[in-house]
Design an enzyme around this catalytic site. Structure first.
Site, PDB file in Angstrom:
ATOM      1  N   ASN A  11     -10.479  -0.380   0.397  1.00 59.17           N
ATOM      2  CA  ASN A  11      -8.811   0.268   0.151  1.00 59.17           C
ATOM      3  C   ASN A  11      -8.687  -0.940  -1.149  1.00 59.17           C
ATOM      4  OD1 ASN A  11      -5.995  -0.661   0.485  1.00 59.17           O
ATOM      5  ND2 ASN A  11      -6.104  -1.407   2.561  1.00 59.17           N
ATOM      6  N   CYS A  40       0.730  -1.227  -0.573  1.00 58.75           N
ATOM      7  CA  CYS A  40      -0.132   0.359   0.244  1.00 58.75           C
ATOM      8  C   CYS A  40       1.133   0.837   0.418  1.00 58.75           C
ATOM      9  CB  CYS A  40      -0.703  -0.790   1.059  1.00 58.75           C
ATOM     10  SG  CYS A  40      -1.631  -1.495   1.477  1.00 58.75           S
ATOM     11  N   HIS A  65      -3.642   6.966   2.266  1.00 56.43           N
ATOM     12  CA  HIS A  65      -3.867   6.072   2.163  1.00 56.43           C
ATOM     13  C   HIS A  65      -4.939   5.640   2.300  1.00 56.43           C
ATOM     14  CE1 HIS A  65      -3.770   1.553   1.209  1.00 56.43           C
ATOM     15  NE2 HIS A  65      -3.520   0.865   2.599  1.00 56.43           N
TER      16      HIS A  65
HETATM   17  O1  UT7 Z   1      -3.976  -0.793   4.251  1.00 60.97           O
HETATM   18  C1  UT7 Z   1      -3.277  -1.764   5.217  1.00 60.97           C
HETATM   19  C2  UT7 Z   1      -4.193  -2.100   5.521  1.00 60.97           C
HETATM   20  N1  UT7 Z   1      -4.773  -2.860   6.142  1.00 60.97           N
HETATM   21  C3  UT7 Z   1      -6.058  -1.975   7.043  1.00 60.97           C
HETATM   22  O2  UT7 Z   1      -5.679  -1.194   7.015  1.00 60.97           O
HETATM   23  C4  UT7 Z   1      -6.084  -2.998   8.606  1.00 60.97           C
HETATM   24  C5  UT7 Z   1      -6.122  -1.954   9.852  1.00 60.97           C
HETATM   25  N2  UT7 Z   1      -6.829  -3.009  10.451  1.00 60.97           N
HETATM   26  C6  UT7 Z   1      -8.517  -2.496  10.774  1.00 60.97           C
HETATM   27  O3  UT7 Z   1      -8.943  -1.452   9.728  1.00 60.97           O
HETATM   28  C7  UT7 Z   1      -9.604  -3.194  11.524  1.00 60.97           C
HETATM   29  O4  UT7 Z   1      -8.896  -3.291  12.763  1.00 60.97           O
HETATM   30  C8  UT7 Z   1     -10.301  -4.014  11.540  1.00 60.97           C
HETATM   31  C9  UT7 Z   1     -11.648  -3.488  10.435  1.00 60.97           C
HETATM   32  C10 UT7 Z   1     -10.194  -4.841  10.235  1.00 60.97           C
HETATM   33  C11 UT7 Z   1     -11.527  -4.877  12.414  1.00 60.97           C
HETATM   34  O5  UT7 Z   1     -11.930  -4.293  13.410  1.00 60.97           O
HETATM   35  P1  UT7 Z   1     -11.989  -4.044  14.628  1.00 60.97           P
HETATM   36  O6  UT7 Z   1     -12.612  -2.846  15.126  1.00 60.97           O
HETATM   37  O7  UT7 Z   1     -10.200  -3.765  15.208  1.00 60.97           O
HETATM   38  O8  UT7 Z   1     -12.448  -5.218  15.047  1.00 60.97           O
HETATM   39  P2  UT7 Z   1     -11.857  -6.575  15.936  1.00 60.97           P
HETATM   40  O9  UT7 Z   1     -10.635  -7.347  14.984  1.00 60.97           O
HETATM   41  O10 UT7 Z   1     -11.648  -5.740  16.953  1.00 60.97           O
HETATM   42  O11 UT7 Z   1     -13.293  -7.618  15.473  1.00 60.97           O
HETATM   43  C12 UT7 Z   1     -14.028  -7.220  17.023  1.00 60.97           C
HETATM   44  C13 UT7 Z   1     -15.531  -8.016  16.684  1.00 60.97           C
HETATM   45  C14 UT7 Z   1     -15.329  -9.585  16.768  1.00 60.97           C
HETATM   46  O12 UT7 Z   1     -15.191 -10.769  16.941  1.00 60.97           O
HETATM   47  P3  UT7 Z   1     -15.586 -10.971  18.415  1.00 60.97           P
HETATM   48  O13 UT7 Z   1     -14.021 -12.140  18.682  1.00 60.97           O
HETATM   49  O14 UT7 Z   1     -15.753  -9.892  19.505  1.00 60.97           O
HETATM   50  O15 UT7 Z   1     -16.988 -11.580  18.626  1.00 60.97           O
HETATM   51  C15 UT7 Z   1     -15.155 -10.075  15.058  1.00 60.97           C
HETATM   52  O16 UT7 Z   1     -15.252 -11.592  14.778  1.00 60.97           O
HETATM   53  O17 UT7 Z   1     -15.862  -8.162  15.507  1.00 60.97           O
HETATM   54  C16 UT7 Z   1     -15.772  -8.868  14.722  1.00 60.97           C
HETATM   55  N3  UT7 Z   1     -16.005  -9.100  13.094  1.00 60.97           N
HETATM   56  C17 UT7 Z   1     -16.834  -8.251  11.883  1.00 60.97           C
HETATM   57  N4  UT7 Z   1     -17.863  -8.658  12.264  1.00 60.97           N
HETATM   58  C18 UT7 Z   1     -18.714  -8.869  11.475  1.00 60.97           C
HETATM   59  C19 UT7 Z   1     -14.334  -9.034  12.451  1.00 60.97           C
HETATM   60  N5  UT7 Z   1     -14.565  -8.621  11.131  1.00 60.97           N
HETATM   61  C20 UT7 Z   1     -16.446  -8.581  10.204  1.00 60.97           C
HETATM   62  C21 UT7 Z   1     -16.904  -7.907   9.765  1.00 60.97           C
HETATM   63  N6  UT7 Z   1     -18.217  -9.289  10.505  1.00 60.97           N
HETATM   64  N7  UT7 Z   1     -16.760  -8.031   8.482  1.00 60.97           N
END
Ligand code: UT7
Length: 339
Positions: free
Chosen positions: A292, A119, A262
């Site tokens: 993204n 990225c 980005h």
């Molecule tokens: O170019 C760089 C590329 N990468 C990035 O930019 C990633 C940067 N990170 C992020 O943008 C965020 O970390 C995410 C959007 C990927 C995730 O958001 P988060 O607030 O960090 O969520 P999390 O991973 O802490 O997950 C919270 C909950 C989990 O459930 P439990 O374990 O608390 O029950 C996940 O299983 O949300 C759940 N979850 C979802 N639920 C519905 C994770 N993905 C999803 C989804 N839909 N797509």
């Protein structure tokens, strides 16, 4: 043999272009594939839809369309290019896709090669191109950021598949020896020791070769991402590198017309803007429509904002790319546009 000027030249950004696949996949559509919802995706990322390359499109098609639009804006024939730099982590050919793009455009005098920095790729390619232009070794360069991550996303992993989309964006750069310059400063960083938090790794399978000897098989596993770690990295390093950039260029945040980051997550954009007290109206974002798109996000966003009139000639933009590697960088840019 190129005769180099005695003083470094300036670099002007003369045109931009972009292209996205025709197929849009909404959050609701993705809900048919994995357990997710429009509400979850929008509130955690700001993303509403993403474009995905279909059967009759390719990375080269998108790159060629974006490049042609940038050349047309500048009013340059493709034959006038000295170099094409294609920033991509998803080439059609591991030996490099830039030569295919060169041939498609008819840029018969241009050297062409790929540059891979995930990225951060577009920003790193722009900075790399600037070195050839600053030295006076080249006059005109096309820089493209294009990725087709839809090939490598695990479409059953809701933690990552909701984030990514496909696109291409391009700018054309010109070397100037009259004191004008659109690249006002830049910084580049890398920390390979943290690379495991975002990977598109080689598959680890072997096959017999002859006798006892085996060979490793080609191919890659789907994207593996620790979202929380990438998020923490971004909200720590992006403000830090932008602060260093503003310091080294003697620029105050209030002097910026636009923040061109980005496009990874709206929460990251908001956190960076808040850190510098930059109003939301100055933060460019098209995450809602495209998600993204990796190396394409910055030129795709720039092109949209130039064509709809938000970014005007003379405007200053602070840009930062960040992602796998881990790699990150920042550049203070001015938009000149066509002569
Ligand atoms: O170019 C760089 C590329 N990468 C990035 O930019 C990633 C940067 N990170 C992020 O943008 C965020 O970390 C995410 C959007 C990927 C995730 O958001 P988060 O607030 O960090 O969520 P999390 O991973 O802490 O997950 C919270 C909950 C989990 O459930 P439990 O374990 O608390 O029950 C996940 O299983 O949300 C759940 N979850 C979802 N639920 C519905 C994770 N993905 C999803 C989804 N839909 N797509």
């Amino acid at each position: 043999m190129v005769e180099l000027p005695l003083r470094p030249c300036g670099v002007l950004i003369r045109g931009c272009g972009s292209a996205t696949p025709s197929r849009s996949i909404s959050n609701e559509d993705l809900g048919q594939r994995v357990e997710t919802s429009d509400e979850w995706i929008r509130s955690r990322t700001g993303i509403g839809a993403r474009r995905v390359v279909g059967t009759n499109e390719s990375l080269i098609d998108l790159s060629a369309a974006a490049s042609s639009a940038a050349l047309e804006m500048a009013g340059w024939p493709a034959e006038s290019l000295d170099l094409i730099l294609l920033a991509t982590s998803t080439p059609d050919d591991l030996f490099g896709s830039a030569p295919r793009l060169q041939s498609r455009l008819g840029a018969s005098h241009a050297a062409a090669f790929d540059l891979t920095a995930a990225c951060s790729g577009f920003l790193f390619a722009l900075i790399t191109a600037a070195q050839y232009l600053r030295s006076g070794a080249m006059r005109r360069i096309l820089v493209v950021g294009a990725d087709q991550l839809s090939r490598w996303v695990d479409w059953n992993d809701r933690r990552s598949c909701v984030l990514f989309g496909d696109a291409a964006g391009a700018v054309v750069l010109e070397s100037r020896d009259d004191g004008q310059d659109d690249l006002l400063g830049f910084l580049m960083r890398c920390d390979g020791s943290r690379g495991e938090v975002l990977q598109l790794p080689q598959i680890k399978t072997h096959a017999p070769l002859v006798g006892e000897a085996t060979h490793q098989c080609g191919g890659f596993e789907p994207i593996r991402m620790n979202g929380q770690e990438v998020y923490k990295f971004a909200v720590r390093e992006v403000p830090a590198i932008l602060e260093a950039l503003l310091d080294t260029t003697n620029c105050q945040a209030e002097q910026l017309d636009w923040l061109l980051l980005h496009q990874a997550n709206q929460r990251i954009l908001d956190a960076v803007a808040e850190r510098f007290s930059i109003p939301k109206t100055k933060v460019l974002s098209n995450l809602a429509n495209y998600g993204n798109t990796s190396a394409a996000t910055i030129p795709l966003m720039l092109d949209e904002a130039v064509r709809d009139g938000r970014v005007q000639p003379g405007h200053q933009l602070a840009s930062s790319g960040f992602g796998a590697g881990l790699s990150w960088g920042a550049a203070l840019l001015r938009w000149s546009g066509p002569a």
